[in-house]
Design a protein around this motif. Structure first.
Motif, short mmCIF file in Angstrom:
data_model
loop_
_atom_site.label_atom_id
_atom_site.label_comp_id
_atom_site.label_asym_id
_atom_site.label_seq_id
_atom_site.Cartn_x
_atom_site.Cartn_y
_atom_site.Cartn_z
N ARG A 1 -18.81 -16.29 3.20
CA ARG A 1 -18.55 -16.25 1.76
C ARG A 1 -19.43 -15.22 1.04
NH1 ARG A 1 -19.31 -22.51 0.51
NH2 ARG A 1 -20.99 -22.07 2.00
N PHE A 2 -18.88 -14.65 -0.02
CA PHE A 2 -19.61 -13.74 -0.89
C PHE A 2 -18.92 -13.73 -2.25
CE2 PHE A 2 -16.35 -11.25 1.19
CZ PHE A 2 -15.82 -10.48 0.17
N ASP A 3 -19.52 -13.06 -3.23
CA ASP A 3 -18.94 -12.98 -4.57
C ASP A 3 -18.45 -11.57 -4.86
OD1 ASP A 3 -19.60 -15.63 -5.13
OD2 ASP A 3 -21.58 -15.07 -5.89
N TYR B 1 -22.95 -8.78 -1.49
CA TYR B 1 -23.79 -8.39 -0.37
C TYR B 1 -24.10 -6.90 -0.36
CZ TYR B 1 -19.33 -7.05 1.83
OH TYR B 1 -18.11 -6.49 2.11
N ALA B 2 -23.39 -6.11 -1.20
CA ALA B 2 -23.61 -4.66 -1.23
C ALA B 2 -24.64 -4.25 -2.27
CB ALA B 2 -22.30 -3.94 -1.50
N LEU B 3 -25.16 -5.20 -3.04
CA LEU B 3 -26.13 -4.88 -4.10
C LEU B 3 -27.52 -4.69 -3.51
CD1 LEU B 3 -24.95 -7.45 -6.77
CD2 LEU B 3 -24.63 -4.97 -6.85
N PRO B 4 -28.30 -3.76 -4.06
CA PRO B 4 -29.68 -3.58 -3.59
C PRO B 4 -30.57 -4.73 -4.08
CG PRO B 4 -29.25 -2.15 -5.45
CD PRO B 4 -27.94 -2.79 -5.11
N LYS B 5 -31.77 -4.79 -3.59
CA LYS B 5 -32.69 -5.87 -3.97
C LYS B 5 -33.19 -5.70 -5.40
CE LYS B 5 -34.31 -6.89 0.72
NZ LYS B 5 -35.48 -6.96 1.63
N GLY C 1 -14.48 -0.94 13.57
CA GLY C 1 -15.37 -1.00 12.41
C GLY C 1 -15.42 0.34 11.70
N VAL C 2 -15.81 0.31 10.40
CA VAL C 2 -15.87 1.55 9.62
C VAL C 2 -17.27 2.14 9.73
CG1 VAL C 2 -15.46 2.62 7.36
CG2 VAL C 2 -14.16 0.62 8.03
N GLY C 3 -17.56 2.76 10.81
CA GLY C 3 -18.75 3.56 11.05
C GLY C 3 -19.97 3.24 10.21
N GLU C 4 -20.58 4.28 9.64
CA GLU C 4 -21.83 4.16 8.89
C GLU C 4 -21.63 3.52 7.54
OE1 GLU C 4 -24.78 4.74 10.14
OE2 GLU C 4 -23.73 5.20 12.01
N GLN C 5 -20.39 3.39 7.08
CA GLN C 5 -20.14 2.80 5.77
C GLN C 5 -20.26 1.28 5.78
OE1 GLN C 5 -16.49 4.14 4.05
NE2 GLN C 5 -16.82 6.25 4.65
N ARG C 6 -20.36 0.68 6.93
CA ARG C 6 -20.46 -0.77 7.00
C ARG C 6 -21.78 -1.22 6.40
NH1 ARG C 6 -19.69 0.05 12.35
NH2 ARG C 6 -20.85 -1.71 13.18
N SER C 7 -21.73 -2.27 5.59
CA SER C 7 -22.95 -2.80 4.98
C SER C 7 -23.77 -3.55 6.01
CB SER C 7 -22.58 -3.74 3.83
OG SER C 7 -21.98 -4.92 4.35
N GLY C 8 -25.03 -3.81 5.64
CA GLY C 8 -25.88 -4.60 6.52
C GLY C 8 -25.34 -6.00 6.72
N TYR C 9 -24.73 -6.55 5.67
CA TYR C 9 -24.15 -7.89 5.77
C TYR C 9 -22.99 -7.90 6.77
CZ TYR C 9 -21.98 -12.29 4.28
OH TYR C 9 -21.44 -13.55 4.25
N THR C 10 -22.15 -6.87 6.70
CA THR C 10 -21.03 -6.77 7.63
C THR C 10 -21.54 -6.67 9.06
OG1 THR C 10 -19.71 -5.64 5.95
CG2 THR C 10 -18.95 -5.47 8.23
N TYR D 1 -14.78 -13.26 4.29
CA TYR D 1 -14.22 -12.34 5.27
C TYR D 1 -13.05 -12.99 6.00
CZ TYR D 1 -17.68 -8.57 5.14
OH TYR D 1 -18.44 -7.48 4.79
N CYS D 2 -12.23 -12.15 6.58
CA CYS D 2 -11.12 -12.64 7.40
C CYS D 2 -10.98 -11.72 8.61
CB CYS D 2 -9.82 -12.66 6.59
SG CYS D 2 -9.30 -11.02 6.02
#
Length: 293
Positions: free
Chosen positions: A265-267, A148-152, A195-204, A167-168
């Motif tokens: 779920r994610f890889d 989920y952290a990969l760009p398009k 939560g971890v501020g600005e470091q959170r991904s869009g998915y998170t 996730y858990c």
């Protein structure tokens, strides 16, 4: 001085006979004799003397025999080293990885360093947001990150999945929920959330919005790092939603709970630039593909 002539000369001395040396090297007696004579001519010195009892080394021949053996050994070692370097079996390989606990990756790392002891494998941990940038700029050969952290735009990269994760929920050991193995999202909406501020991904963020929709509890508490997040959770100042690999890495002193009603779920993926010419890359990729078989 010709290396092949030197090899034939050494074989003649070791066998004590031109005939036996020729047989061992699968060449004719005349070829053996001619090469030794050519070697003597090129060095302008007599190397062997012959009598009825066979061949005998001259002082020059004795020196050439001893030093020639060492020279051929060094030449063989150099040839092997050059071939190893050309095949990627000598050198350096760098991995930029999110800091996670993964049995699959541990097996790959261990097998790699066992198979290729002449390759220095450097594994460097970075924030999730940094991993792709480092590989993109060729500051690292491989990246280990979450799908989920990969760009398009990833056309310039190759990818291999090494694990499926999810996730858990993490809570302090004293929290009432710590006695459960799993929770539903509705049970979290009255809890203080970390939560971890600005470091959170869009998915998170999207997962948090889904799970905490209609939240009636305290405010979302923002912290700068994962270490800070788990410190707050352990201290009972809130709960959090984190990837399982990070919970295994940082979650000592926390209870780790399944989330029952949301698909998280994610890889875990390994990726590298297609145009990276490090010859050691295919060796590492081979082990990744073996892990996926």
């Amino acid at each position: 001085m010709d290396f092949e002539q030197l090899r034939i000369f050494i074989s003649v001395v070791e066998h004590g006979s031109f005939t036996r040396a020729a047989e061992s090297m699968y060449i004719s007696h005349s070829t053996t004799s001619r090469n030794v004579s050519s070697l003597e001519d090129s060095l302008n010195v007599k190397l062997l003397s012959r009598d009825s009892r066979g061949i005998k080394l001259t002082a020059a021949g004795s020196l050439l025999f001893r030093q020639g053996q060492l020279l051929l050994q060094k030449a063989e070692e150099l040839e092997k080293a050059v071939n190893a370097a050309g095949n990627g079996e000598v050198g350096e390989l760098s991995v930029a990885s999110v800091n996670l606990s993964s049995s699959e990756l541990s097996r790959i790392y261990s097998e790699f360093v066992s198979l290729y002891p002449e390759i220095v494998l450097g594994i460097y941990h970075h924030e999730l947001s940094e991993v792709f940038r480092l590989v993109s700029r060729k500051e690292a050969d491989f990246g280990i990150t979450f799908s989920y952290a990969l760009p398009k735009d990833t056309d310039s990269f190759e990818f291999r999945r090494v694990a499926k994760e999810r996730y858990c929920v993490v809570v302090s050991l004293e929290h009432p929920l710590a006695q459960q193995k799993a929770v539903r999202s509705a049970q979290l909406r009255e809890e203080n959330y970390v939560g971890v501020g600005e470091q959170r991904s869009g998915y998170t963020r999207s997962l948090e919005e889904t799970i905490l929709e209609g939240k009636t509890g305290g405010e979302v508490f923002s912290v700068p790092t994962l270490e800070s997040l788990f410190l707050q959770v352990r201290s009972g100042n809130g709960i959090s939603l984190v990837p399982y690999p990070l919970a295994r890495e940082y979650g000592e002193g926390c209870a780790i709970l399944e989330l029952e009603d949301v698909d998280t779920r994610f890889d875990v993926v390994v990726f590298w630039r297609k145009d990276n010419e490090n010859p050691s890359i295919p060796l590492f990729v081979r082990l990744l593909e073996k892990e996926n078989d």
